[in-house]
Scaffold this motif. Structure first.
Motif, PDB file in Angstrom:
ATOM      1  N   ARG A 146       0.823  -1.198   0.000  1.00 21.27           N
ATOM      2  CA  ARG A 146       0.000   0.000   0.000  1.00 21.27           C
ATOM      3  C   ARG A 146       0.860   1.251   0.000  1.00 21.27           C
ATOM      4  O   ARG A 146       0.543   2.232  -0.656  1.00 21.27           O
ATOM      5  CB  ARG A 146      -0.933  -0.008   1.221  1.00 21.27           C
ATOM      6  CG  ARG A 146      -2.095  -0.977   1.088  1.00 21.27           C
ATOM      7  CD  ARG A 146      -2.954  -0.988   2.324  1.00 21.27           C
ATOM      8  NE  ARG A 146      -4.128  -1.852   2.149  1.00 21.27           N
ATOM      9  CZ  ARG A 146      -4.976  -2.139   3.122  1.00 21.27           C
ATOM     10  NH1 ARG A 146      -4.806  -1.643   4.326  1.00 21.27           N
ATOM     11  NH2 ARG A 146      -6.011  -2.921   2.888  1.00 21.27           N
ATOM     12  N   HIS A 202      -9.382   9.057  -7.354  1.00 24.31           N
ATOM     13  CA  HIS A 202      -9.193   7.903  -6.464  1.00 24.31           C
ATOM     14  C   HIS A 202      -8.236   8.225  -5.322  1.00 24.31           C
ATOM     15  O   HIS A 202      -8.484   7.870  -4.166  1.00 24.31           O
ATOM     16  CB  HIS A 202      -8.669   6.710  -7.260  1.00 24.31           C
ATOM     17  CG  HIS A 202      -8.320   5.530  -6.405  1.00 24.31           C
ATOM     18  ND1 HIS A 202      -9.268   4.779  -5.762  1.00 24.31           N
ATOM     19  CD2 HIS A 202      -7.104   4.993  -6.059  1.00 24.31           C
ATOM     20  CE1 HIS A 202      -8.673   3.813  -5.065  1.00 24.31           C
ATOM     21  NE2 HIS A 202      -7.368   3.937  -5.227  1.00 24.31           N
ATOM     22  N   ARG A 207     -11.216   5.538  -0.569  1.00 25.03           N
ATOM     23  CA  ARG A 207     -10.833   4.192  -1.020  1.00 25.03           C
ATOM     24  C   ARG A 207      -9.378   4.126  -1.468  1.00 25.03           C
ATOM     25  O   ARG A 207      -8.944   3.131  -2.041  1.00 25.03           O
ATOM     26  CB  ARG A 207     -11.748   3.765  -2.174  1.00 25.03           C
ATOM     27  CG  ARG A 207     -13.221   3.688  -1.792  1.00 25.03           C
ATOM     28  CD  ARG A 207     -14.110   3.467  -3.007  1.00 25.03           C
ATOM     29  NE  ARG A 207     -15.508   3.417  -2.641  1.00 25.03           N
ATOM     30  CZ  ARG A 207     -16.237   2.297  -2.542  1.00 25.03           C
ATOM     31  NH1 ARG A 207     -15.676   1.130  -2.800  1.00 25.03           N
ATOM     32  NH2 ARG A 207     -17.510   2.344  -2.203  1.00 25.03           N
ATOM     33  N   SER A 208      -8.615   5.179  -1.213  1.00 26.75           N
ATOM     34  CA  SER A 208      -7.263   5.283  -1.776  1.00 26.75           C
ATOM     35  C   SER A 208      -6.273   4.261  -1.222  1.00 26.75           C
ATOM     36  O   SER A 208      -5.221   4.047  -1.808  1.00 26.75           O
ATOM     37  CB  SER A 208      -6.712   6.696  -1.548  1.00 26.75           C
ATOM     38  OG  SER A 208      -6.639   6.989  -0.163  1.00 26.75           O
ATOM     39  N   ARG A 210      -6.648   1.161  -1.178  1.00 24.72           N
ATOM     40  CA  ARG A 210      -6.655   0.021  -2.103  1.00 24.72           C
ATOM     41  C   ARG A 210      -6.338   0.523  -3.516  1.00 24.72           C
ATOM     42  O   ARG A 210      -6.691   1.647  -3.869  1.00 24.72           O
ATOM     43  CB  ARG A 210      -8.015  -0.688  -2.087  1.00 24.72           C
ATOM     44  CG  ARG A 210      -8.314  -1.376  -0.758  1.00 24.72           C
ATOM     45  CD  ARG A 210      -9.702  -1.981  -0.758  1.00 24.72           C
ATOM     46  NE  ARG A 210      -9.978  -2.679   0.471  1.00 24.72           N
ATOM     47  CZ  ARG A 210      -9.735  -3.972   0.673  1.00 24.72           C
ATOM     48  NH1 ARG A 210      -9.215  -4.708  -0.293  1.00 24.72           N
ATOM     49  NH2 ARG A 210     -10.016  -4.540   1.825  1.00 24.72           N
ATOM     50  N   SER A 254     -12.893  -0.689  -3.555  1.00 29.60           N
ATOM     51  CA  SER A 254     -11.977   0.267  -4.169  1.00 29.60           C
ATOM     52  C   SER A 254     -12.686   0.976  -5.319  1.00 29.60           C
ATOM     53  O   SER A 254     -13.908   1.083  -5.344  1.00 29.60           O
ATOM     54  CB  SER A 254     -10.702  -0.432  -4.657  1.00 29.60           C
ATOM     55  OG  SER A 254      -9.752   0.509  -5.105  1.00 29.60           O
TER      56      SER A 254
END
Length: 461
Positions: A146, A202, A207-208, A210, A254
């Motif tokens: 990540r 994004h 959801r960043s 993922r 995501s």
């Protein structure tokens, strides 16, 4: 008890000052684990961690005769966790009691084994430690992944820059809607940065953590498109030799970015609409439904509204995917950004190709602003890279950016009585007056935005 399958993954180190204990434990555990190391001298623990990955340590608590307070074990436990915080340590002692067990667990050990041990209990304790070690490794790998993805995404959107009003307006809209789960439709010509815009949205969303999942609809045949989007079961079609998860499934929790959404076939459009309505889908060749939670971003340079009128794109799907609609301005609408973009691209490519002294003057950049860029920012980027690679000078010229598709704009003759030339002249003046903003220029000319777009395309402006 059901014994473990032979040869489990996991590197085990046994540390004890009793050679008999070491041999006994090693022979027993090697029936179930691939790598089991032993050490008589606790002072050499660090050398084992330097040579190899150690996941589990079976550690004696007392290494000095006459002492049974566990002080030695606690000292070496602290050393081990300082070297490898994810190591799973199991204490071994012949003097087990509840107080010492509690102290051991509070100090970072995961369990406590008394000697002599019962094989079944011993094996269960090691198996539990190994599962914990595997989970710790997976969490660390996920964390590193990540972090890497976050850094890579940050690098990717560094080039999402501009100061032209049309760009700032589009970017401001993205910033407002990024934190929501609203479906977003990105419109604009090829090369205007729709892919970067999707990554920007994004990266600024909840959801960043993922990775964003991307699928290019324009690069796939109809059969492959459905397989990539929904996945398939083994035997679903001729080449389906094994089960495959689709991009929708991979994007769970995501964002999924569907580029060139206008290329989606009508049957696939119906399936996608069903997914958006019901938040579940089935792989090809399966009736089992899979629940899904995704944020959808779509992009296209195709005229979706005209396609709806012609029946080649579903109107109900269009309503679903464009909760928020953002149009990326072309380079003609943001001429003032060419200087900023050239500076960014030049900095990137001169470092990549070791030409650190390479520069370009404002005069040459002004010439670039008068050139056609039908491929928009993407063409400008590629032209900059090509110019950097091919030049033998320290100063780039506008001519270094030209190729067969890029030529300087034709300037309309304002004194001509030719209607075409007069129209070109007026359009150029309006576009220059409003720094490439098509909407404002159209208003200045007394026509609507689409009409001006058609004329810009017609005259290659």
């Amino acid at each position: 008890m059901e014994l473990l399958p032979t040869f489990q993954d996991g590197n085990i180190l046994i540390v004890d000052d009793d050679a008999g204990i070491l041999t006994s434990a090693q022979l027993f555990l090697k029936q179930y684990y691939k790598k089991v190391y032993i050490e008589l001298n606790p002072g050499k623990i660090q050398s084992h961690f330097k040579k190899r990955e150690i996941n589990i340590v079976l550690l004696d608590m007392n290494f000095q005769k006459g002492k049974n307070d566990g002080a030695d074990g606690f000292k070496y436990l602290k050393d081990i966790l300082a070297i490898q915080p994810q190591a799973q340590v199991i204490f071994m002692t012949a003097y087990g009691d509840i107080d010492m067990a509690v102290k051991a667990l509070k100090s970072g050990a995961i369990d406590f084994v008394t000697k002599p041990w019962k094989n079944e209990k011993f094996l269960t304790t090691v198996e539990t430690a190994n599962k914990l070690a595997q989970n710790a490794r997976q969490l660390e790998e996920l964390k590193n992944s990540r972090q890497y993805q976050s850094e890579e995404q940050a690098k990717e959107i560094e080039g999402f820059i501009g100061s032209a009003p049309s760009f700032l307006k589009a970017k401001a809209t993205m910033e407002k809607v990024a934190a929501s789960d609203a479906n977003i439709l990105l419109l604009g010509e090829n090369g205007t940065g729709k892919g970067l815009a999707a990554k920007f949205i994004h990266q600024n969303s909840d959801r960043s953590e993922r990775p964003m999942i991307t699928i290019d609809m324009g690069a796939l045949s109809e059969t492959l498109m459905e397989s990539e989007l929904f996945g398939h079961e083994k035997g679903a079609f001729t080449d389906a030799s094994q089960q495959k998860k689709g991009r929708l499934e991979l994007a769970h929790h995501s964002t999924i970015f569907l580029d060139e959404i206008g290329n989606l076939s009508l049957p696939a459009q119906a399936k996608l609409l069903s997914v958006l309505q019901n938040k579940k889908f089935s792989r090809l060749g399966s009736n089992q439904e899979i629940d899904i939670d995704v944020r959808l971003i779509c992009a296209t340079n195709m005229p979706l509204y005209e396609m709806v009128e012609k029946g080649t794109f579903r109107q109900d799907l269009l309503y679903r995917i464009n909760t928020v609609e953002v149009t990326m301005p072309n380079l003609t609408e943001r001429l003032s950004d060419i200087s900023l973009l050239i500076t960014y691209f030049l900095s990137t490519f001169k470092n990549r190709y070791g030409k650190h002294s390479l520069k370009i003057s404002e005069e040459e950049i002004e010439k670039l602003k008068r050139m056609n860029w039908p491929g928009n920012i993407r063409e400008l980027q590629h032209a900059t890279e090509r110019a950097v690679i091919l030049t033998d000078r320290d100063q780039l010229l506008a001519s270094d950016f030209q190729n067969n598709r890029t030529s300087e704009k034709k300037i309309g003759n304002p004194d001509s009585l030719n209607l075409k030339q007069m129209e070109i002249s007026f359009i150029e003046k309006a576009m220059a007056l409003h720094e490439g903003n098509v909407t404002h220029a159209a208003k200045e000319l007394g026509i609507d935005r689409l009409a001006l777009h058609r004329r810009l395309e017609k005259y290659g402006l």
